[in-house]
Every structure is written in C-alpha cells, then in structure tokens.
Design a protein around this motif. Structure first.
Motif, mmCIF file in Angstrom:
data_model
loop_
_atom_site.group_PDB
_atom_site.id
_atom_site.type_symbol
_atom_site.label_atom_id
_atom_site.label_comp_id
_atom_site.label_asym_id
_atom_site.label_seq_id
_atom_site.Cartn_x
_atom_site.Cartn_y
_atom_site.Cartn_z
ATOM 1 N N GLU D 21 0.821 -1.204 0.000
ATOM 2 C CA GLU D 21 0.000 0.000 0.000
ATOM 3 C C GLU D 21 0.864 1.266 0.000
ATOM 4 O OE1 GLU D 21 -3.898 1.694 2.419
ATOM 5 O OE2 GLU D 21 -2.990 -0.223 3.006
ATOM 6 N N ALA D 22 1.934 1.244 0.811
ATOM 7 C CA ALA D 22 2.838 2.393 0.853
ATOM 8 C C ALA D 22 3.729 2.446 -0.387
ATOM 9 C CB ALA D 22 3.709 2.329 2.111
ATOM 10 N N LEU D 23 4.019 1.288 -0.939
ATOM 11 C CA LEU D 23 4.984 1.203 -2.034
ATOM 12 C C LEU D 23 4.392 1.574 -3.390
ATOM 13 C CD1 LEU D 23 7.781 0.258 -3.103
ATOM 14 C CD2 LEU D 23 6.897 -2.087 -3.064
ATOM 15 N N VAL D 24 3.140 1.141 -3.644
ATOM 16 C CA VAL D 24 2.569 1.248 -4.992
ATOM 17 C C VAL D 24 2.566 2.678 -5.554
ATOM 18 C CG1 VAL D 24 0.370 1.070 -6.242
ATOM 19 C CG2 VAL D 24 1.309 -0.939 -5.059
ATOM 20 N N PRO D 25 2.152 3.692 -4.769
ATOM 21 C CA PRO D 25 2.168 5.053 -5.345
ATOM 22 C C PRO D 25 3.576 5.486 -5.753
ATOM 23 C CG PRO D 25 0.990 5.005 -3.235
ATOM 24 C CD PRO D 25 1.607 3.662 -3.402
ATOM 25 N N SER D 26 4.567 5.069 -4.986
ATOM 26 C CA SER D 26 5.937 5.446 -5.311
ATOM 27 C C SER D 26 6.407 4.722 -6.575
ATOM 28 C CB SER D 26 6.845 5.144 -4.118
ATOM 29 O OG SER D 26 8.175 5.477 -4.399
ATOM 30 N N VAL D 27 5.998 3.457 -6.712
ATOM 31 C CA VAL D 27 6.334 2.716 -7.942
ATOM 32 C C VAL D 27 5.715 3.421 -9.139
ATOM 33 C CG1 VAL D 27 5.960 0.556 -9.211
ATOM 34 C CG2 VAL D 27 6.621 0.486 -6.791
ATOM 35 N N ARG D 28 4.457 3.827 -8.975
ATOM 36 C CA ARG D 28 3.776 4.513 -10.074
ATOM 37 C C ARG D 28 4.561 5.777 -10.497
ATOM 38 N NH1 ARG D 28 -1.054 2.497 -11.211
ATOM 39 N NH2 ARG D 28 -1.584 1.873 -9.089
ATOM 40 N N SER D 29 5.077 6.506 -9.515
ATOM 41 C CA SER D 29 5.873 7.700 -9.840
ATOM 42 C C SER D 29 7.193 7.352 -10.520
ATOM 43 C CB SER D 29 6.224 8.481 -8.571
ATOM 44 O OG SER D 29 5.086 8.789 -7.839
ATOM 45 N N ALA D 148 11.812 3.405 -6.245
ATOM 46 C CA ALA D 148 10.582 3.540 -5.458
ATOM 47 C C ALA D 148 10.826 3.152 -4.004
ATOM 48 C CB ALA D 148 9.490 2.660 -6.052
ATOM 49 N N HIS D 149 10.106 3.829 -3.106
ATOM 50 C CA HIS D 149 10.338 3.624 -1.678
ATOM 51 C C HIS D 149 9.054 3.273 -0.935
ATOM 52 C CE1 HIS D 149 9.478 7.973 -2.281
ATOM 53 N NE2 HIS D 149 8.592 7.686 -1.344
ATOM 54 N N ILE D 150 9.234 2.852 0.301
ATOM 55 C CA ILE D 150 8.111 2.650 1.226
ATOM 56 C C ILE D 150 8.048 3.833 2.195
ATOM 57 C CG2 ILE D 150 7.218 1.165 3.071
ATOM 58 C CD1 ILE D 150 8.516 -1.213 1.514
ATOM 59 N N HIS D 151 9.204 4.184 2.757
ATOM 60 C CA HIS D 151 9.265 5.306 3.694
ATOM 61 C C HIS D 151 10.066 6.451 3.084
ATOM 62 C CE1 HIS D 151 8.357 1.970 6.439
ATOM 63 N NE2 HIS D 151 7.723 2.890 7.137
ATOM 64 N N PRO D 152 9.422 7.577 2.783
ATOM 65 C CA PRO D 152 10.138 8.671 2.105
ATOM 66 C C PRO D 152 11.360 9.164 2.877
ATOM 67 C CG PRO D 152 7.816 9.255 2.512
ATOM 68 C CD PRO D 152 8.022 7.882 3.036
ATOM 69 N N ASP D 153 11.276 9.226 4.210
ATOM 70 C CA ASP D 153 12.423 9.770 4.952
ATOM 71 C C ASP D 153 13.594 8.794 4.962
ATOM 72 O OD1 ASP D 153 10.850 8.091 6.477
ATOM 73 O OD2 ASP D 153 11.413 9.047 8.377
ATOM 74 N N LEU D 154 13.286 7.481 5.069
ATOM 75 C CA LEU D 154 14.381 6.506 5.012
ATOM 76 C C LEU D 154 14.986 6.471 3.606
ATOM 77 C CD1 LEU D 154 13.078 3.512 7.171
ATOM 78 C CD2 LEU D 154 14.628 5.368 7.823
ATOM 79 N N ALA D 155 14.135 6.637 2.585
ATOM 80 C CA ALA D 155 14.631 6.655 1.207
ATOM 81 C C ALA D 155 15.578 7.822 0.998
ATOM 82 C CB ALA D 155 13.458 6.738 0.226
#
Lengths: 179, 179, 179, 179
Positions: D21-29, D148-155
C-alpha cells in the motif's frame, strides 16, 4: 539452543582519517557502552570477537595494529576497549564484517546464531554488517549507546532501517540480553 | 598488463597431525623448490603472499603461529621458507585459500591476474585453490617440484586435473616465469 | 534431525562440446543410476534439485534450455532424467554448484544438511561440488554408478579424493540412504 | 575502457505483500523514469539486466513469474517495464542483487565496471545492492526518479548514504550517462 556473540567493530583505530573530527566525540560517548558490553560478555562467558580493518597493512597482525594505535594520539579511545586474553580477532579489508572474512565460518563453529554489534560507524560498517548478518539468518541486536557515528541524522535513519527492515533489536548496553 | 603473485600455502605448519608421517618427506623434497621461488620472487619484485591455516587459533596472529611452529620439533621444515619482511600474510580457516578470506580482494588491489601456487598439500589445498583461482578467472601456475603431497598417485592425478581441466601451467620452480 | 537432497548436476546438456565423444558413453552408463535415484527420491519425498549450467544463455530459463536440448541429437540422454513437476532448478554459470548460485541458501531453507550428488562430470563439477559442499559442512554422498566421466583414471582418483579427503560416502544408486 | 549496465531491481512484482500500500504510489511515480532508462539503454546498446526475487518459487522460471504477475491485479505496474527480447535475467533469493547470485560473474563477463540501479525499494534492496556493488569496486549511479520507496524519509537518508558513503552518483533518469 541459541548462542550470542559480542562483535566489536573497528574500535582499534588511529583516528587519523578525514572524518575523525566528527567521529571522535561520538566514539567518546560510546566508550562506556562498549566497556559495559565487554565486561558483561566476559563475566557471562559470551565470546567477544573483534572485527577490524587492517588499514591495508597486510604484513601486520593484530598486536602490531594494536601497538601502533596505542602509541598514537588517540590511545585513550582504544585503551579502555582493547582485546582481552580470550578475545578473538578477525581482520577485514572492506566495509562489512562478513565480506571476504572467515567470520561466518567462525560463528558457525562456535554455534552462534545471534550477534550483538557495537563499535563504529553506525551508518556505515554497523549498518552494512547488520544487513549481512540478517541475510545470513543471524539475529541482530544493536545497543544504540555503544555505537558511534559521523552524521547523527544518518545514524538515526540507519538504526531505524536496522530495526524495521532487518528485524534488529535496538536497545541499550545495559539492557542487552547476552545469554 | 599482467602481474603475478607467488602464493605459499600452509608451509607454517607444526606437522603434528595424523598425515604428517606421509607428508614430511615430500615437504622436505619440495623445500628447495619453494626456496627458489621465494628467492626469485623477492629478487624480481614479485609479491609473495603466505596463505595459511590458523589451526583454530582465532586469538593468534601470524607471529605467534610462526613462533609456535619454529619452537616445535619440525622447525627445520619451516625455517628455510619463513616469511620475509615484505611478505604478506592471509589467514584461512578452511581448505581453499579463497574460501572466506580476503585474498581475492588483496589480489585485485595489487593488480594480480596470475598466481604461482606452491606449498601443500598437492591433492588437497593446492588442488582446491587452483580450482578457486580458475573459477575467478585468474591464471594458475603450479611448479611440481615446489608442492608436497600425502598420496603420490592422487597428487599426480591432481596435477593432471589442474593442467587439463583448470588450464594450469605445470612446470618446475626454476622454469616458472614470474614477470 | 538430518535431511537429504538429491542434486542432479548438468544433465540438461546438448553434448555438442569437444569432450562429448568421451563423455557420452559414460553418461549412457550412468542414466539408470540417476533414474533410480530420481524414482527413489520422488517416492520417498526427498527433494530433487537440478543444478545446471546455463551455457551463457542469460536470457533463457530452464524450460527453454530443456526444450532446446530435447529437440537436439542427444535427447535420448536427457529425456529419461528430465525434471519432474516438483523438481527445483538452480542455474549455475561456472563449475561448482555453489559458486555464485543460491543453492546454499535454498538448502538451508529446506533444512538440508546432506547432499547426494549425481550427474556429470565426476572429475570436474562433481568433484568441485563435493569440495564446496564439504567446506560448507554438508555431508556428501556420491553413488559411483550415477556419475559420468571423461577420463576414467581421473574419475577414479576423484572418487578416492572425495572419499578420503572430503569424508564423502561412495556407494551405488541402489544402496544410497535417502531418509 | 568503461562499460555500464542498467540493473532493474524487483520490478516483476505482484504487490501482494504487507508494504504494498505504501509502495505502490511510489512505484507509479518511478515508472516513467525506469521506462526512460530502458528506452535509452536499448537505443544506446547498453545491456539491461533484470535482477528479481523468485518469491520462493524455485520451480519457476522468469517467464512463469512474469506471466503470473501480468495476470494479477497490478499488471499495470509491470507491463510498461517488462523485459525485452535482449534483456538478461538473474534470479535472487534474498535482499541484495549480489548475494548468492551469478551477477558479479555476468558483469565481469560483459566487461561492466559501472551499474545504473533502478527499481525498488530505495531504502532496502537498492541501498543494499549499491553497497555490494561499491564493495566489489563497481561504480554506482542511482537515478532518484527511477527508484521507489516505502518510507520517504528513510529513502532520502538511503540516497544520501549512497552518495556520501558509497561514492554513488545520484541524478535523474534523463541525466544519466549510459555510455
């Protein structure tokens, strides 16, 4: 049955590299934590294993590396955490404690399936070593008051990565379960 | 550009293991070959690297291993081929010189793409090390008068395997091209 | 508790390389042994794992490699020992079944601590794989009527090396203990 | 002479795991960035290599993994970046693209000394793979709009770690130098 080893990373160090200025105060803060872990490990019969860079000195052995460092300007950062008569010693050439070293073999031989990592640098060798331990199915514990960093924010992110993504237990040197 | 290193395998040895009786006479025969290689390498500026078992002494370093062996009953087999002041030293825990050791990294760092293997045991560590060198695309040369065996017929088969299946050059210590 | 896996080495083969002429008759002799092992393993619920060269076809997968080989002139050497619906498949690029492959990880995951090696070539991949299994503390068994060679004398020496120096059990496909 | 390869990490994915759920939007980007890199690599004759988890399907091959994913609910995240007829494919079992895979061997064979990493997850596999590439002396480039990331700050911390501590070049998919 589970068995733990205490791993002391890169604490035999001359601190003459460019990042030393940022690193030294953090090492100073981590010394009591490392010392606590060493005392507890030796008291409880838990093996302590130093894994240390050889600084490209392929002709050296650990006594020479240690001697060299103890006669340098930062001996006070090394003396309190020097290897004891029962400590084991593994030389590494690169970042991770596992990359091209016999550590995995040694841990298997000793029946170790859990490692407590202390030393330096939180967001570099400690992070890489936690990953390589996790990939090898070892359980990992990192006492956050016994690891030293160069960049506080990257160190904080590294601890969260270890906890969240590598299943590491983050605690303090006093809290660590060793047996 | 190609660069060669001389690798001296397991010659720092106390010869107190069960196979020693069969091995010692062969080591005695190989000593002049190893000595020739060491002299030539040091004269011609070719690095010599000792890769040696640590005999489970994880608390030891190579000076201690060497001292221990030189004060034992077989010092005469070690003294003539002891490491020089420029020799490099890599500790191994298992059979092959590459398994969980930093040797591959060290060779890359030194720009080495060809290894001359001498020492012991022809049909064991030397064979395994030749294979692991070949798999890593290093060229291999084995001077047959500078390696020692336990079983002459297995040693002979091992040399043929290295030559035929691993592309190794089999020659004598006098013939070896080092540069 | 101990668990065994059957490892089938390089049997998905087009036999179009220079050594094929010497190898093919030996493969033909080994086929019934390999077949016996596969039947017994599948009956007794022991995992069978094919570890096979990819012949530099990094774009291929195992169905394509298999299809390719089964439409070639030596399909009769492959058909009797083709992977079953439950067989696992690991691609290797070089000689040993362990070098840069996920086999060690897979075996750990499956709880396997003993491997029965069959296939080819006795004095090459089988020998190297037995060594790499032994170094990783896996027990090794090699049924001598289920492995194929190029040179009979080197194969015989290889079997003795595996038995004497790697602690391997040498037996026949009928005798092998699988559980 | 230097040669680059484009590495596409874990993009053949069914996105049915807890973090999806957290990953998919980032993959899309990240999809347009990955697509740009694939187009440019194929146009400029730079090899693209997919390194992908096998999801424990040791009986599968990549066509089956791909088919499976393309018939699932997230096919739209896979279709635009599917392997081309010339793409190479390496299966991995664990986090890093190098751990127990033939990737290092393949890169050497192709003469590659620099890798451009894209795919997922920035603060996990991409970070670990960058480290393992750096340890192996490969140069690393990470286009930040193609991961693509799950956590923007860790990325964000991971990208800084790669840049600062692993010497990685951080840029965009349009800026990447491929030849």
């Amino acid at each position: 049955m589970s068995r733990t080893a205490l791993i002391v990373i890169d604490m035999i160090n001359s601190y003459d590299h460019p990042d030393a200025e940022a690193l030294v105060p953090s090492v100073r803060s981590a010394l009591p934590g490392v010392r606590t872990l060493l005392d507890r490990a030796r008291e409880e019969g838990v093996p302590d294993i130093y894994v240390n860079d050889n600084f490209g000195r392929w002709r050296s052995h650990h006594d020479e590396i240690l001697r060299n460092v103890l006669s340098g300007p930062h001996a006070d950062l090394v003396e309190p955490v020097r290897p004891g008569p029962e400590s084991m010693f593994v030389v590494k050439a690169r970042h991770s404690i596992f990359y091209q070293t016999p550590l995995e073999y040694l841990l298997q031989q000793e029946g170790v399936d859990r490692v407590v990592l202390c030393g330096q640098v939180t967001e570099q060798c400690v992070l890489y070593s936690a990953l390589d331990a996790h990939i090898r199915r070892l359980r990992v514990c990192v006492p956050e008051d016994a690891v030293a960093h160069i960049h506080p924010d990257l160190a904080e992110a590294a601890l969260r990565m270890m906890e969240r993504n590598m299943g590491a237990e983050i605690c303090t040197a006093g809290q660590v379960r060793l047996r």
